[in-house]
Scaffold this motif. Structure first.
Motif, PDB file in Angstrom:
ATOM      1  N   VAL A 181       8.024   7.261  76.584  1.00  0.00           N
ATOM      2  CA  VAL A 181       8.307   5.823  76.694  1.00  0.00           C
ATOM      3  C   VAL A 181       8.461   5.246  75.293  1.00  0.00           C
ATOM      4  O   VAL A 181       7.521   5.264  74.496  1.00  0.00           O
ATOM      5  CB  VAL A 181       7.180   5.095  77.456  1.00  0.00           C
ATOM      6  CG1 VAL A 181       7.472   3.598  77.530  1.00  0.00           C
ATOM      7  CG2 VAL A 181       7.025   5.681  78.855  1.00  0.00           C
ATOM      8  N   ALA A 182       9.662   4.758  74.986  1.00  0.00           N
ATOM      9  CA  ALA A 182       9.972   4.228  73.658  1.00  0.00           C
ATOM     10  C   ALA A 182       9.631   2.738  73.590  1.00  0.00           C
ATOM     11  O   ALA A 182      10.061   1.953  74.447  1.00  0.00           O
ATOM     12  CB  ALA A 182      11.448   4.447  73.336  1.00  0.00           C
ATOM     13  N   LEU A 183       8.867   2.353  72.575  1.00  0.00           N
ATOM     14  CA  LEU A 183       8.418   0.979  72.389  1.00  0.00           C
ATOM     15  C   LEU A 183       8.998   0.435  71.079  1.00  0.00           C
ATOM     16  O   LEU A 183       8.707   0.946  70.000  1.00  0.00           O
ATOM     17  CB  LEU A 183       6.886   0.916  72.353  1.00  0.00           C
ATOM     18  CG  LEU A 183       6.147   1.626  73.503  1.00  0.00           C
ATOM     19  CD1 LEU A 183       4.641   1.492  73.315  1.00  0.00           C
ATOM     20  CD2 LEU A 183       6.586   1.067  74.849  1.00  0.00           C
ATOM     21  N   ILE A 225      12.461   7.034  78.315  1.00  0.00           N
ATOM     22  CA  ILE A 225      12.496   5.712  78.930  1.00  0.00           C
ATOM     23  C   ILE A 225      12.501   4.672  77.803  1.00  0.00           C
ATOM     24  O   ILE A 225      11.533   4.551  77.050  1.00  0.00           O
ATOM     25  CB  ILE A 225      11.269   5.469  79.844  1.00  0.00           C
ATOM     26  CG1 ILE A 225      11.092   6.609  80.855  1.00  0.00           C
ATOM     27  CG2 ILE A 225      11.382   4.111  80.525  1.00  0.00           C
ATOM     28  CD1 ILE A 225      12.224   6.741  81.843  1.00  0.00           C
ATOM     29  N   PHE A 226      13.590   3.941  77.687  1.00  0.00           N
ATOM     30  CA  PHE A 226      13.687   2.858  76.709  1.00  0.00           C
ATOM     31  C   PHE A 226      13.402   1.552  77.444  1.00  0.00           C
ATOM     32  O   PHE A 226      14.227   1.104  78.240  1.00  0.00           O
ATOM     33  CB  PHE A 226      15.071   2.823  76.071  1.00  0.00           C
ATOM     34  CG  PHE A 226      15.347   3.997  75.174  1.00  0.00           C
ATOM     35  CD1 PHE A 226      14.982   3.974  73.840  1.00  0.00           C
ATOM     36  CD2 PHE A 226      15.958   5.144  75.671  1.00  0.00           C
ATOM     37  CE1 PHE A 226      15.225   5.058  73.007  1.00  0.00           C
ATOM     38  CE2 PHE A 226      16.214   6.228  74.850  1.00  0.00           C
ATOM     39  CZ  PHE A 226      15.839   6.183  73.508  1.00  0.00           C
ATOM     40  N   ILE A 227      12.247   0.969  77.189  1.00  0.00           N
ATOM     41  CA  ILE A 227      11.853  -0.249  77.891  1.00  0.00           C
ATOM     42  C   ILE A 227      11.823  -1.418  76.907  1.00  0.00           C
ATOM     43  O   ILE A 227      11.034  -1.438  75.963  1.00  0.00           O
ATOM     44  CB  ILE A 227      10.501  -0.050  78.617  1.00  0.00           C
ATOM     45  CG1 ILE A 227      10.069  -1.321  79.326  1.00  0.00           C
ATOM     46  CG2 ILE A 227       9.416   0.448  77.684  1.00  0.00           C
ATOM     47  CD1 ILE A 227       8.900  -1.107  80.280  1.00  0.00           C
ATOM     48  N   ASP A 228      12.731  -2.367  77.113  1.00  0.00           N
ATOM     49  CA  ASP A 228      12.794  -3.542  76.244  1.00  0.00           C
ATOM     50  C   ASP A 228      11.717  -4.543  76.643  1.00  0.00           C
ATOM     51  O   ASP A 228      11.540  -4.828  77.835  1.00  0.00           O
ATOM     52  CB  ASP A 228      14.153  -4.233  76.375  1.00  0.00           C
ATOM     53  CG  ASP A 228      15.276  -3.470  75.694  1.00  0.00           C
ATOM     54  OD1 ASP A 228      15.015  -2.877  74.640  1.00  0.00           O
ATOM     55  OD2 ASP A 228      16.406  -3.485  76.218  1.00  0.00           O
ATOM     56  N   ARG A 229      11.012  -5.073  75.651  1.00  0.00           N
ATOM     57  CA  ARG A 229      10.101  -6.175  75.933  1.00  0.00           C
ATOM     58  C   ARG A 229      10.910  -7.398  76.361  1.00  0.00           C
ATOM     59  O   ARG A 229      12.119  -7.472  76.146  1.00  0.00           O
ATOM     60  CB  ARG A 229       9.261  -6.530  74.691  1.00  0.00           C
ATOM     61  CG  ARG A 229       8.276  -5.451  74.304  1.00  0.00           C
ATOM     62  CD  ARG A 229       7.256  -5.951  73.307  1.00  0.00           C
ATOM     63  NE  ARG A 229       7.779  -6.167  71.955  1.00  0.00           N
ATOM     64  CZ  ARG A 229       8.004  -5.188  71.074  1.00  0.00           C
ATOM     65  NH1 ARG A 229       7.833  -3.921  71.427  1.00  0.00           N
ATOM     66  NH2 ARG A 229       8.436  -5.458  69.853  1.00  0.00           N
ATOM     67  N   ALA A 230      10.233  -8.381  76.932  1.00  0.00           N
ATOM     68  CA  ALA A 230      10.894  -9.643  77.247  1.00  0.00           C
ATOM     69  C   ALA A 230      11.528 -10.189  75.972  1.00  0.00           C
ATOM     70  O   ALA A 230      10.962 -10.090  74.881  1.00  0.00           O
ATOM     71  CB  ALA A 230       9.883 -10.638  77.799  1.00  0.00           C
ATOM     72  N   GLY A 231      12.730 -10.734  76.103  1.00  0.00           N
ATOM     73  CA  GLY A 231      13.424 -11.298  74.957  1.00  0.00           C
ATOM     74  C   GLY A 231      14.164 -10.290  74.110  1.00  0.00           C
ATOM     75  O   GLY A 231      14.916 -10.667  73.206  1.00  0.00           O
ATOM     76  N   TYR A 232      13.980  -9.027  74.381  1.00  0.00           N
ATOM     77  CA  TYR A 232      14.603  -7.950  73.601  1.00  0.00           C
ATOM     78  C   TYR A 232      15.800  -7.381  74.355  1.00  0.00           C
ATOM     79  O   TYR A 232      15.748  -7.186  75.577  1.00  0.00           O
ATOM     80  CB  TYR A 232      13.599  -6.827  73.338  1.00  0.00           C
ATOM     81  CG  TYR A 232      12.665  -7.093  72.181  1.00  0.00           C
ATOM     82  CD1 TYR A 232      12.590  -6.224  71.095  1.00  0.00           C
ATOM     83  CD2 TYR A 232      11.850  -8.218  72.157  1.00  0.00           C
ATOM     84  CE1 TYR A 232      11.740  -6.461  70.022  1.00  0.00           C
ATOM     85  CE2 TYR A 232      10.997  -8.466  71.100  1.00  0.00           C
ATOM     86  CZ  TYR A 232      10.942  -7.582  70.032  1.00  0.00           C
ATOM     87  OH  TYR A 232      10.100  -7.838  68.975  1.00  0.00           O
TER      88      TYR A 232
END
Length: 360
Positions: A74-76, A102-109
């Motif tokens: 999981v990429a942060l 898994i590339f998971i964008d934070r909110a706003g990203y």
């Protein structure tokens, strides 16, 4: 010349300059939003958009690599890195052969929705977990965090160690104690700059030299995803909370035996020759590591001061943090903080060796 005439002429000049500035900003605003819409459509058409609800907004969760692989990585993202599903890919290409990414964008990203919520480590980690669960992506996870993403990885591991099988820090943020009276808000004017269409100029200036690892189309997409991100409410809130989050995560960190590797890049220089071999001039260290007042002190003095400050950061902040994390192997790879763009192949090799070691 009549003084009144002078004032009339000056007034006309000022008015003309004002109108030119307004016209320029109006043009940059329109062009920026047209291009941003175009880029978002390109990315959605290419399959990068997979919104997952976390309540009143959605996070974008992009999965790639080997779906039946050994590990779920999981990429942060680091601060402002709304293009990680593009920019990280040379670093992760080898990993994707054997593992699921898994590339998971934070909110706003990136392609995620923005939010006015306060971005505390607890809130961010809970959103990550909710998005993964709602997307049907089960633990255990191998977290891979750059910069601020490393801070969230540490908090996640401390709160939910059973969900984490390892962490790869890609020049992750160093957490340390910051007394409340020394904590500084970091709010900037980036939301205004982004809305006026000026953010792409800033991104190109700061990161343009690193984007050569991408195709021309990907460069444009990366620039606009970063531009959109740095104008978000979320990033402004993260900047405001930086010091408080460093202090909180330091205090909340629990030492574990979970395997970790930390790629140390921006503070991994030990000699003047290290800087020179990496093409880093003394002048470029001013304002970043060395106070601008030293600009006339001479090249050697600037290099020496930068090295002194790096050593201080390593001994006073970094080493205590590594020790508190527990079971953390530190690998020095001198380079820019965005080391995944600066030296992606070397990062890939280090992370792959770490992951291969987990399988043994």
């Amino acid at each position: 010349m009549n003084i009144k005439k002078v004032f009339r002429i000056a007034g006309k000049v000022i008015l003309i300059l004002f109108l030119i500035i307004v016209l320029f900003l109006l043009t940059t605003t329109i062009v920026y939003h047209i291009k941003l819409n175009k880029v978002e459509k390109q990315l959605k058409d290419a399959g990068y958009y997979n919104p997952v609800s976390v309540g009143d907004h959605s996070l974008n969760v992009y999965a790639c690599g080997n779906e039946n692989g050994r590990h779920t990585i999981v990429a942060l993202a680091g601060l402002g890195d709304g293009e990680m599903f593009l920019g990280w890919r040379q670093m992760t290409a080898e990993l994707e052969k054997d593992d699921r990414l898994i590339f998971i964008d934070r909110a706003g990203y990136g392609l995620s929705d923005d939010t006015k919520q306060e971005m505390t480590p607890e809130y961010v980690v809970e959103e990550y977990r909710t998005a993964l669960q709602n997307a049907g992506i089960e633990a255990p996870y191998l977290l891979m965090g750059h910069s601020l993403g490393g801070l969230y990885a540490t908090y996640w591991e401390s709160k939910y160690p059973n969900e984490i099988e390892g962490i790869a820090y890609v020049d992750g943020s160093i957490c340390y104690e910051i007394p409340e009276e020394e904590q500084v808000d970091g709010a900037v004017l980036m939301p205004v700059i982004e809305k006026l269409g000026l953010a792409p100029f800033v991104v190109r200036s700061d990161y343009g030299r690193f984007f050569d690892i991408m195709t021309e189309e990907q460069k444009e997409q990366a620039i606009y995803m970063m531009s959109k991100t740095i104008g978000s409410s979320v990033m402004k809130d993260e900047l405001n909370k930086n010091d408080r989050c460093f202090d909180l995560v330091w205090k909340e960190t629990t030492t574990t035996d979970i395997p970790k590797v930390y790629i140390s890049a921006s503070t991994a220089y030990h000699t003047k020759e290290d800087f020179i071999n990496d093409g880093i001039s003394a002048e470029s260290l001013l304002n970043i590591w060395v106070a601008p007042e030293m600009k006339d002190a001479g090249e050697d003095a600037i290099y020496e001061e930068a090295l002194r400050l790096m050593e201080q950061r390593r001994t006073e902040w970094a080493e205590p943090y590594y020790e508190k994390l527990g079971n953390c192997k530190v690998v020095e790879l001198p380079g820019d903080h965005v080391i995944f763009l600066d030296k992606p192949d070397e990062c890939s090799r280090i992370i792959k060796e770490f992951i291969d070691g987990l399988a043994n």
